[in-house]
Design a protein around this motif. Structure first.
Motif, PDB file in Angstrom:
ATOM      1  N   VAL A   1       0.832  -1.202   0.000  1.00  0.00           N
ATOM      2  CA  VAL A   1       0.000   0.000   0.000  1.00  0.00           C
ATOM      3  C   VAL A   1       0.865   1.250   0.000  1.00  0.00           C
ATOM      4  CG1 VAL A   1      -1.839   1.227   1.198  1.00  0.00           C
ATOM      5  CG2 VAL A   1      -1.801  -1.264   1.211  1.00  0.00           C
ATOM      6  N   GLY A   2       1.919   1.231   0.834  1.00  0.00           N
ATOM      7  CA  GLY A   2       2.783   2.402   0.948  1.00  0.00           C
ATOM      8  C   GLY A   2       3.549   2.727  -0.317  1.00  0.00           C
ATOM      9  N   LEU A   3       3.740   1.742  -1.189  1.00  0.00           N
ATOM     10  CA  LEU A   3       4.471   1.985  -2.431  1.00  0.00           C
ATOM     11  C   LEU A   3       3.735   2.957  -3.347  1.00  0.00           C
ATOM     12  CD1 LEU A   3       5.768  -1.549  -3.496  1.00  0.00           C
ATOM     13  CD2 LEU A   3       7.122   0.382  -2.692  1.00  0.00           C
ATOM     14  N   LEU A   4       2.412   2.959  -3.287  1.00  0.00           N
ATOM     15  CA  LEU A   4       1.619   3.736  -4.240  1.00  0.00           C
ATOM     16  C   LEU A   4       1.026   5.002  -3.642  1.00  0.00           C
ATOM     17  CD1 LEU A   4      -0.219   0.663  -5.786  1.00  0.00           C
ATOM     18  CD2 LEU A   4       1.665   1.939  -6.813  1.00  0.00           C
ATOM     19  N   ALA A   5       1.197   5.193  -2.324  1.00  0.00           N
ATOM     20  CA  ALA A   5       0.526   6.303  -1.655  1.00  0.00           C
ATOM     21  C   ALA A   5       0.965   7.660  -2.178  1.00  0.00           C
ATOM     22  CB  ALA A   5       0.750   6.213  -0.143  1.00  0.00           C
ATOM     23  N   LEU A   6       2.249   7.838  -2.461  1.00  0.00           N
ATOM     24  CA  LEU A   6       2.775   9.154  -2.835  1.00  0.00           C
ATOM     25  C   LEU A   6       3.316   9.219  -4.265  1.00  0.00           C
ATOM     26  CD1 LEU A   6       4.680  10.239   0.400  1.00  0.00           C
ATOM     27  CD2 LEU A   6       2.310  10.643  -0.228  1.00  0.00           C
ATOM     28  N   VAL A   7       3.111   8.179  -5.050  1.00  0.00           N
ATOM     29  CA  VAL A   7       3.631   8.181  -6.425  1.00  0.00           C
ATOM     30  C   VAL A   7       3.143   9.391  -7.228  1.00  0.00           C
ATOM     31  CG1 VAL A   7       3.526   6.958  -8.633  1.00  0.00           C
ATOM     32  CG2 VAL A   7       4.106   5.715  -6.550  1.00  0.00           C
ATOM     33  N   PRO A   8       1.871   9.799  -7.119  1.00  0.00           N
ATOM     34  CA  PRO A   8       1.433  10.973  -7.897  1.00  0.00           C
ATOM     35  C   PRO A   8       2.138  12.272  -7.503  1.00  0.00           C
ATOM     36  CG  PRO A   8      -0.465   9.670  -7.188  1.00  0.00           C
ATOM     37  CD  PRO A   8       0.730   9.136  -6.457  1.00  0.00           C
ATOM     38  N   LEU A   9       2.783  12.295  -6.332  1.00  0.00           N
ATOM     39  CA  LEU A   9       3.409  13.529  -5.853  1.00  0.00           C
ATOM     40  C   LEU A   9       4.915  13.558  -6.083  1.00  0.00           C
ATOM     41  CD1 LEU A   9       1.557  13.884  -2.430  1.00  0.00           C
ATOM     42  CD2 LEU A   9       0.934  14.893  -4.618  1.00  0.00           C
ATOM     43  N   ARG A  10       5.451  12.595  -6.836  1.00  0.00           N
ATOM     44  CA  ARG A  10       6.910  12.501  -6.937  1.00  0.00           C
ATOM     45  C   ARG A  10       7.518  13.725  -7.614  1.00  0.00           C
ATOM     46  NH1 ARG A  10       8.676  10.667 -12.003  1.00  0.00           N
ATOM     47  NH2 ARG A  10       6.988  10.148 -13.428  1.00  0.00           N
ATOM     48  N   LYS A  11       6.866  14.266  -8.653  1.00  0.00           N
ATOM     49  CA  LYS A  11       7.408  15.451  -9.320  1.00  0.00           C
ATOM     50  C   LYS A  11       7.389  16.652  -8.382  1.00  0.00           C
ATOM     51  CE  LYS A  11       6.666  18.596 -13.214  1.00  0.00           C
ATOM     52  NZ  LYS A  11       6.373  19.776 -12.386  1.00  0.00           N
ATOM     53  N   ILE A  12       6.319  16.795  -7.626  1.00  0.00           N
ATOM     54  CA  ILE A  12       6.214  17.921  -6.698  1.00  0.00           C
ATOM     55  C   ILE A  12       7.327  17.859  -5.655  1.00  0.00           C
ATOM     56  CG2 ILE A  12       4.767  18.937  -4.892  1.00  0.00           C
ATOM     57  CD1 ILE A  12       2.333  18.022  -6.513  1.00  0.00           C
ATOM     58  N   MET A  13       7.568  16.658  -5.115  1.00  0.00           N
ATOM     59  CA  MET A  13       8.542  16.511  -4.028  1.00  0.00           C
ATOM     60  C   MET A  13       9.977  16.672  -4.527  1.00  0.00           C
ATOM     61  SD  MET A  13       6.506  15.712  -1.436  1.00  0.00           S
ATOM     62  CE  MET A  13       6.972  14.543  -0.186  1.00  0.00           C
ATOM     63  N   ILE A  14      10.293  16.093  -5.678  1.00  0.00           N
ATOM     64  CA  ILE A  14      11.680  16.039  -6.145  1.00  0.00           C
ATOM     65  C   ILE A  14      12.068  17.266  -6.969  1.00  0.00           C
ATOM     66  CG2 ILE A  14      13.368  14.688  -7.443  1.00  0.00           C
ATOM     67  CD1 ILE A  14      12.353  13.326  -4.881  1.00  0.00           C
ATOM     68  N   ILE A  15      11.191  17.690  -7.877  1.00  0.00           N
ATOM     69  CA  ILE A  15      11.551  18.769  -8.812  1.00  0.00           C
ATOM     70  C   ILE A  15      10.998  20.124  -8.370  1.00  0.00           C
ATOM     71  CG2 ILE A  15      11.283  19.597 -11.186  1.00  0.00           C
ATOM     72  CD1 ILE A  15      11.359  16.701 -12.095  1.00  0.00           C
ATOM     73  N   ASP A  16       9.694  20.173  -8.036  1.00  0.00           N
ATOM     74  CA  ASP A  16       9.092  21.463  -7.693  1.00  0.00           C
ATOM     75  C   ASP A  16       9.596  21.983  -6.342  1.00  0.00           C
ATOM     76  OD1 ASP A  16       7.725  21.202 -10.042  1.00  0.00           O
ATOM     77  OD2 ASP A  16       5.858  20.529  -9.133  1.00  0.00           O
ATOM     78  N   TYR A  17       9.519  21.123  -5.313  1.00  0.00           N
ATOM     79  CA  TYR A  17      10.005  21.539  -3.995  1.00  0.00           C
ATOM     80  C   TYR A  17      11.524  21.413  -3.862  1.00  0.00           C
ATOM     81  CZ  TYR A  17       5.197  21.642  -2.151  1.00  0.00           C
ATOM     82  OH  TYR A  17       3.886  21.935  -1.906  1.00  0.00           O
ATOM     83  N   LYS A  18      12.128  20.642  -4.748  1.00  0.00           N
ATOM     84  CA  LYS A  18      13.580  20.412  -4.721  1.00  0.00           C
ATOM     85  C   LYS A  18      14.058  19.942  -3.349  1.00  0.00           C
ATOM     86  CE  LYS A  18      14.605  23.861  -8.282  1.00  0.00           C
ATOM     87  NZ  LYS A  18      13.230  24.392  -8.444  1.00  0.00           N
ATOM     88  N   LEU A  19      13.328  19.003  -2.761  1.00  0.00           N
ATOM     89  CA  LEU A  19      13.725  18.464  -1.453  1.00  0.00           C
ATOM     90  C   LEU A  19      15.046  17.704  -1.597  1.00  0.00           C
ATOM     91  CD1 LEU A  19      10.268  17.231  -0.157  1.00  0.00           C
ATOM     92  CD2 LEU A  19      11.452  19.357   0.373  1.00  0.00           C
ATOM     93  N   THR A  20      15.901  17.837  -0.608  1.00  0.00           N
ATOM     94  CA  THR A  20      17.273  17.338  -0.747  1.00  0.00           C
ATOM     95  C   THR A  20      17.419  15.842  -0.481  1.00  0.00           C
ATOM     96  OG1 THR A  20      17.651  18.052   1.526  1.00  0.00           O
ATOM     97  CG2 THR A  20      18.377  19.534  -0.231  1.00  0.00           C
TER      98      THR A  20
END
Length: 664
Positions: A169-188
């Motif tokens: 279940v946890g594998l798919l919970a945040l998949v739609p937000l990956r661009k926001i977390m990695i590219i838009d927010y540029k989290l380290t």
């Protein structure tokens, strides 16, 4: 420790120095397609690395609960496996496909996903083991809230089924937000970035020489550690025998667990963990076993009855357990509130964007080429949402059948709240590298234990804790892996698929690894080697949620108040002090472990820190290169010996000699 992973003490100045190698030699057209990045040899390597690391982390979980971050070590071992394999094929005249950084990343991700089940989400050293009969009896069969029959003995079948219905279940919970977390927010995501730096460094002309030195160092200390463990085995025929019980500082100190036990695993772990973690462990050992427990033992007959067994929660053991819980809860609550506030403020004020402008001095972290690949290979949102819903429905049906104490509507609420909790945890981990999944799990434990009531509260709390902790932790780990894939030009699709394959491997490997220990050794014995300290801690947390403070021994509540306040106060002091002072303020979460386990492993860990300190003083450049490889070799060699030693124990083959020290 089981909870220590939320204290990944990655030095900020170390992260600031990380340089992601430029990849001008690569273009998107020359990169292997995502389905070619997952190879048969890579899956085989992942499987074997996952087994090795599952054994290692299971030992750490069942002895002290302290597990260092091994992602970088897994990337190194993946490089060793495939390079050795390709060279052997070359010598036989067989041409193999080139070993790329993308394949290296996929293997590391798959292997880490496999052993993480044994380490974190499986709960073999915490909530799941807290269900067994031995832990139930240790908590006190006459204790209110510890309802008769509220236990479930471990079984390979139900454990494997439980992991399969909860881990995906946890594998798919945040998949739609990956661009926001990695590219838009540029989290380290410092751990993910550090792994990417290592992998990128391996796959350069200069990195090949570096890798050869690390491989030689790893192999050398792996052999030394394995042979030393084999040698020690001959002298351990009986309880309290062998080098692991060597009275280094005298028999009086040995009785209070102050001795060096010659464990290469803990020395290696000490080399990986920061000095602050190791010194905090030693401080906790001195306060508890050096001062408090001898004093409280002298009050036997006054504070607690003298005729109670040592394992009773109304005797000295109760003070050990509940004071540990107070430290853990104080530290966890403080950090939960801090990260929540920090995360909320960052999201709504754009604070993270202003901070990351300074990080973008290294333009490789925001390379358009990486961003293009990361966004081009889409993972359909409908697939993630449908998969999450499907796995949730399966879990909602199956878990109440396995554990009737946890009603189906509790599971529904958990899965509705899980994505938002996972987002908060993943965002905070991206900023601070602190995985707060354990604190979310503890919140669920207390709430469900109180709601389910006296008869069902303990089991419902423990299983509910596992559900939330698994989802929140796995979704955060996946974001770390996405950060690694972004920096190594690895396809997000291959990362998600390799994470799923590794999770499936772990759901099978972890229960089998656990039963190897459970059948071969006396797991859960408070006086043995495999104490499994967090099993009794988690069960007593559930009892506390059901019963309240009446579960505590005499005068224990006042001590718990004091240590809870101490945990909050030390965290405040560390956050408000200048860096040169804050780096010496102890970590309450680390201090809590020796309160229950003993001082011996803290001494081993501090020796690991001492080795690193001296090495850096003598040759800082070589130490930077070799410390991770040497530490990994020490841990892997000692960990691998557990496989033959467990088989010998199952076959009733005992060592020939007992080396033991007694007073004259």
């Amino acid at each position: 420790m089981d909870d220590s992973r939320e204290k990944k003490e990655i030095e900020r100045e170390d992260f600031e120095d990380l340089q992601v190698p430029e990849m001008e030699e690569l273009t998107l057209t020359r990169l292997p397609p995502w389905n070619k990045q997952i190879t048969l040899r890579g899956l085989v390597a992942s499987f074997f690395i996952g087994i090795i690391y599952s054994v290692m982390v299971m030992k750490l979980n069942l002895t002290t609960g302290l597990v260092p971050n091994l992602n970088v070590s897994a990337a190194l071992l993946a490089f060793v496996f495939i390079r050795t394999w390709t060279k052997l094929l070359q010598k036989t005249g067989i041409v193999s496909t080139p070993f790329t950084r993308q394949e290296n990343t996929v293997i590391q991700t798959c292997a880490v996903a496999c052993y993480s089940i044994a380490c974190i989400s499986g709960g073999f050293g915490s909530y799941m083991l807290g269900l067994n009969k031995k832990t139930y009896e240790q908590a006190g069969v006459d204790t209110a809230g510890n309802t008769p029959g509220s236990y479930k003995e471990p079984g390979i079948g139900w454990m494997t089924g439980f992991l399969f219905v909860t881990s995906f279940v946890g594998l798919l919970a945040l998949v739609p937000l990956r661009k926001i977390m990695i590219i838009d927010y540029k989290l380290t995501y410092p751990s993910g970035t550090a792994t990417a730096v290592l992998i990128n460094g391996f796959h350069t002309p200069q990195g090949d020489d570096m890798a050869k030195k690390q491989v030689r160092g790893f192999a050398k200390f792996f052999s030394i550690s394995f042979l030393w463990s084999f040698f020690q085995w001959f002298y351990s025929a009986g309880e309290l025998c062998g080098f692991s019980q060597f009275p280094t500082f005298g028999l009086k100190a040995w009785k209070q667990t102050f001795f060096f036990d010659f464990s290469m695993t803990y020395i290696g772990a000490g080399m990986i963990c920061s000095h602050l973690v190791n010194l905090s462990l030693l401080l906790g050992a001195v306060i508890s076993w050096g001062i408090m427990w001898p004093l409280i033992s002298g009050l036997k007959g006054d504070w607690f009855p003298g005729n109670l067994p040592e394992s009773s929660m109304k005797s000295l053991n109760g003070y050990k357990v509940f004071i540990s819980i107070a430290l853990i809860l104080g530290d966890g609550l403080y950090n939960f509130v801090k990260i929540f506030i920090f995360t909320t403020r960052s999201i709504f004020t754009g604070l993270n964007k202003r901070n990351l402008k300074t990080d973008n001095k290294n333009q490789a972290l925001d390379d358009p080429q990486r961003n293009d690949l990361f966004t081009r290979e889409r993972i359909p949102v409908w697939l993630a949402c449908t998969g999450y819903a499907a796995f949730s429905i399966i879990s909602i049906i199956v878990i109440p059948l396995m554990f009737p104490e946890l009603k189906w509507y509790y599971v529904v609420v958990a899965y509705i709240l899980a994505p938002s909790l996972g987002f908060c945890n993943a965002y905070g981990a991206g900023l601070t590298d602190m995985n707060m999944a354990y604190n979310y799990g503890k919140m669920a434990l207390f709430v469900l234990a109180a709601l389910a009531g006296k008869d069902n509260g303990v089991v419902a709390g423990l299983i509910g804790c596992g559900l939330i902790k698994s989802i929140v932790s796995i979704s955060s780990d996946l974001m770390h892996d996405f950060k690694t894939s972004h920096l190594t030009l690895t396809s997000p699709r291959s990362m998600l698929l390799s994470q799923a394959i590794g999770t499936a491997m772990g759901c099978v490997v972890a229960p089998l690894t656990f039963f190897l220990f459970y059948k071969a050794f006396d797991v859960g014995n408070p006086n043995g080697e495999f104490k499994a300290p967090y099993a009794i801690i988690y069960r007593n947390m559930a009892i506390l949620g059901v019963q309240g403070f009446s579960a505590l021994p005499h005068h224990c509540l006042q001590l718990c108040y004091g240590f809870f306040a101490f945990a909050v106060g030390t965290n405040l002091l560390r956050d408000l002090s200048p860096p040169n002072i804050a780096k010496w303020v102890p970590l309450p979460m680390a201090m809590a472990v020796p309160f229950l386990v003993g001082a011996y492993f803290a001494i081993d860990m501090c020796i690991g820190s001492l080795i690193v300190f001296v090495w850096y003083k003598l040759d800082s450049r070589k130490a930077t290169l070799m410390v991770p490889a040497v530490a990994s070799g020490l841990i892997c060699g000692d960990g691998l010996w557990l496989l033959p030693s467990s088989v010998l124990a199952l076959l009733k083959v005992t060592p020939p000699i007992c080396m033991r020290f007694v007073s004259p």
